[in-house]
Design a protein around this motif. Structure first.
Motif, PDB file in Angstrom:
ATOM      1  N   TRP A 122      -6.358   3.975  -7.171  1.00 59.09           N
ATOM      2  CA  TRP A 122      -7.405   4.798  -6.559  1.00 59.09           C
ATOM      3  C   TRP A 122      -7.803   5.952  -7.457  1.00 59.09           C
ATOM      4  CZ3 TRP A 122      -7.781   1.226  -3.269  1.00 59.09           C
ATOM      5  CH2 TRP A 122      -6.684   0.721  -2.567  1.00 59.09           C
ATOM      6  N   GLN A 149       0.945   1.341  -8.736  1.00 54.73           N
ATOM      7  CA  GLN A 149       0.451   0.061  -9.230  1.00 54.73           C
ATOM      8  C   GLN A 149       1.629  -0.844  -9.548  1.00 54.73           C
ATOM      9  OE1 GLN A 149      -0.302   0.643 -13.960  1.00 54.73           O
ATOM     10  NE2 GLN A 149      -1.928   1.542 -12.687  1.00 54.73           N
ATOM     11  N   SER A 189       4.028   4.816 -10.650  1.00 54.64           N
ATOM     12  CA  SER A 189       3.487   5.722  -9.646  1.00 54.64           C
ATOM     13  C   SER A 189       3.367   7.125 -10.218  1.00 54.64           C
ATOM     14  CB  SER A 189       4.380   5.754  -8.393  1.00 54.64           C
ATOM     15  OG  SER A 189       5.664   6.274  -8.697  1.00 54.64           O
ATOM     16  N   PRO A 199      -5.993   7.120   4.336  1.00 48.23           N
ATOM     17  CA  PRO A 199      -4.541   7.133   4.088  1.00 48.23           C
ATOM     18  C   PRO A 199      -3.762   6.082   4.865  1.00 48.23           C
ATOM     19  CG  PRO A 199      -5.374   9.361   4.406  1.00 48.23           C
ATOM     20  CD  PRO A 199      -6.489   8.433   4.771  1.00 48.23           C
ATOM     21  N   VAL A 234      -8.187   9.680  -6.667  1.00 46.12           N
ATOM     22  CA  VAL A 234      -7.927  10.690  -5.638  1.00 46.12           C
ATOM     23  C   VAL A 234      -8.690  11.950  -6.023  1.00 46.12           C
ATOM     24  CG1 VAL A 234      -6.162  12.097  -4.512  1.00 46.12           C
ATOM     25  CG2 VAL A 234      -5.667   9.717  -5.117  1.00 46.12           C
ATOM     26  N   GLY A 265      -0.668   7.229  -5.376  1.00 46.79           N
ATOM     27  CA  GLY A 265      -0.364   5.851  -5.034  1.00 46.79           C
ATOM     28  C   GLY A 265       0.487   5.190  -6.095  1.00 46.79           C
ATOM     29  N   PHE A 291       0.847  -1.186   0.000  1.00 43.64           N
ATOM     30  CA  PHE A 291       0.000   0.000   0.000  1.00 43.64           C
ATOM     31  C   PHE A 291       0.882   1.235   0.000  1.00 43.64           C
ATOM     32  CE2 PHE A 291      -2.161   3.336   2.537  1.00 43.64           C
ATOM     33  CZ  PHE A 291      -3.202   3.597   1.651  1.00 43.64           C
ATOM     34  N   THR A 292       0.601   2.161  -0.889  1.00 45.62           N
ATOM     35  CA  THR A 292       1.364   3.405  -0.959  1.00 45.62           C
ATOM     36  C   THR A 292       0.450   4.582  -0.692  1.00 45.62           C
ATOM     37  OG1 THR A 292       1.057   3.376  -3.356  1.00 45.62           O
ATOM     38  CG2 THR A 292       3.149   2.573  -2.517  1.00 45.62           C
ATOM     39  N   PRO A 293       0.917   5.573   0.053  1.00 44.05           N
ATOM     40  CA  PRO A 293       0.066   6.703   0.431  1.00 44.05           C
ATOM     41  C   PRO A 293      -0.377   7.524  -0.779  1.00 44.05           C
ATOM     42  CG  PRO A 293       2.045   6.609   1.780  1.00 44.05           C
ATOM     43  CD  PRO A 293       2.253   5.653   0.645  1.00 44.05           C
ATOM     44  N   PHE A 294      -1.446   8.260  -0.579  1.00 46.23           N
ATOM     45  CA  PHE A 294      -1.947   9.185  -1.589  1.00 46.23           C
ATOM     46  C   PHE A 294      -2.220  10.521  -0.911  1.00 46.23           C
ATOM     47  CE2 PHE A 294      -5.317   6.354  -0.066  1.00 46.23           C
ATOM     48  CZ  PHE A 294      -6.149   7.263   0.587  1.00 46.23           C
ATOM     49  N   GLY A 343      -4.778   2.973   5.172  1.00 45.50           N
ATOM     50  CA  GLY A 343      -5.069   1.653   4.620  1.00 45.50           C
ATOM     51  C   GLY A 343      -6.362   1.023   5.074  1.00 45.50           C
ATOM     52  N   THR A 363      -6.282   9.435 -11.438  1.00 44.78           N
ATOM     53  CA  THR A 363      -5.779   8.088 -11.178  1.00 44.78           C
ATOM     54  C   THR A 363      -4.607   7.822 -12.102  1.00 44.78           C
ATOM     55  OG1 THR A 363      -6.454   5.784 -10.854  1.00 44.78           O
ATOM     56  CG2 THR A 363      -7.342   6.916 -12.792  1.00 44.78           C
TER      57      THR A 363
END
Length: 334
Positions: free
Chosen positions: A237, A324, A317, A36, A239, A322, A10-13, A38, A199
């Motif tokens: 996601w 993929q 990214s 944020p 955003v 985030g 999981f990467t932050p957004f 998760g 996205t």
């Protein structure tokens, strides 16, 4: 296709929440509000609509956005851990609009890469010639947009199947805008009001079939080169636009097997999101959930002389959106 939230970290957004489409084992897909840290909130339950889809949510985005902000700050809700869920493409669009030749350096690199061995002049002269063409396009305010098929959409962690006929499959990571309400003949000044959020899209292309060698006067063949099933990994996601300060100042990065291939700012775009949305809307009616792909920066495989093959892993990214991760699988190896 396979998709599992555990297949990539999981990467932050940016911002207080994002929207995704998720599922638990044995359950149907649902629109989720992702925090944020998760955690995920099933919006079917939170909004009291058992049949709610992400597309239906986008169709009334302006109305629901304040409620989503409220839900994001409510710790008493039934939050679920993302690790227990599969992550799918965040939306199933009805229309996909793709901007071509929209990164100055990328177009220059492609022109040189496709240059015939017996072409007159030096490589430096060829680069200068294409640069002048790009500057002319910008001055004349003429974006280049074509249409993609919704069946190309796959999840952000899905395997990408490389068709047996694709001789030169290539990556094209890019920023994608997600439309929030019908847009027809909107001005540049008002265009961003029709964008729900942003996205990540990887708009794969088979370089060998971009041009019709049998009919040079016809030009490009986007059906063949870009529209194989799963050729557009999307997400993870959406955003919200309000969480992205400036879509023309984001970093687009793609790594192939851990090696950085693309690393460029959206500042290199010839035409920004607002101009693209406005331009498309002069001809077509944009619908909620539609995607506007903004083009890919320099650093594609054709530039490096290294195209995609079985077993390759792409990590893509865009800052604030985030990341993929997708693995390439040759059709014959499935």
């Amino acid at each position: 296709m396979t998709s599992a939230a555990t297949s990539a970290p999981f990467t932050p957004f940016s911002g207080p929440f994002a929207i995704g489409t998720l599922s638990a084992p044995g359950e149907s897909r649902f629109p989720g509000l992702v925090a944020p840290d998760g955690r995920v909130l099933d919006l079917r339950t939170a909004l009291g609509e058992p049949a709610l889809t992400t597309l239906a949510l986008l169709e009334r985005w302006d109305e629901e956005l304040p409620r989503l902000h409220t839900l994001a700050g409510d710790p008493t809700r039934d939050w679920r851990p993302l690790a227990d869920l599969a992550v799918h493409a965040p939306v199933e669009p009805r229309q996909i609009f793709q901007s071509g030749a929209n990164y100055r350096q990328h177009v220059i690199d492609l022109a040189v890469a496709h240059r015939a061995p017996d072409a007159p002049g030096t490589v430096e002269e060829a680069r200068a010639e294409v640069a002048a063409v790009m500057d002319k396009r910008a001055a004349e305010d003429l974006p280049y947009v074509f249409i993609g098929l919704p069946t190309t959409i796959s999840g952000p962690y899905d395997d990408v199947v490389l068709p047996s006929w694709a001789q030169k499959p290539d990556w094209e990571l890019e920023l994608a805008a997600v439309i929030s309400r019908p847009a027809y003949r909107v001005t540049v000044e008002e265009a961003l009001e029709y964008v729900a959020g942003y996205t990540i899209a990887n708009d794969l292309t088979d370089r060998a079939t971009v041009f019709r060698r049998d009919m040079p006067s016809i030009g490009t063949d986007w059906l063949r080169s870009k529209n194989a099933p799963g050729f557009t990994p999307l997400g993870p996601w959406i955003v919200p636009a309000g969480s992205i300060a400036d879509p023309s100042d984001l970093r687009v990065t793609l790594k192939l097997n851990g090696e950085t291939m693309q690393d460029e700012s959206t500042k290199d775009m010839v035409f920004g999101v607002a101009r693209l949305v406005s331009y498309i809307s002069q001809t077509a009616r944009l619908l909620p959930g539609d995607l506007v792909l903004t083009g890919s920066p320099a650093g594609n495989g054709i530039h490096w002389g290294r195209l995609l093959r079985d077993g390759d892993v792409m990590d893509g990214s865009v800052s604030g959106l985030g990341a993929q991760r997708t693995r390439c699988v040759a059709e014959e190896a499935r």
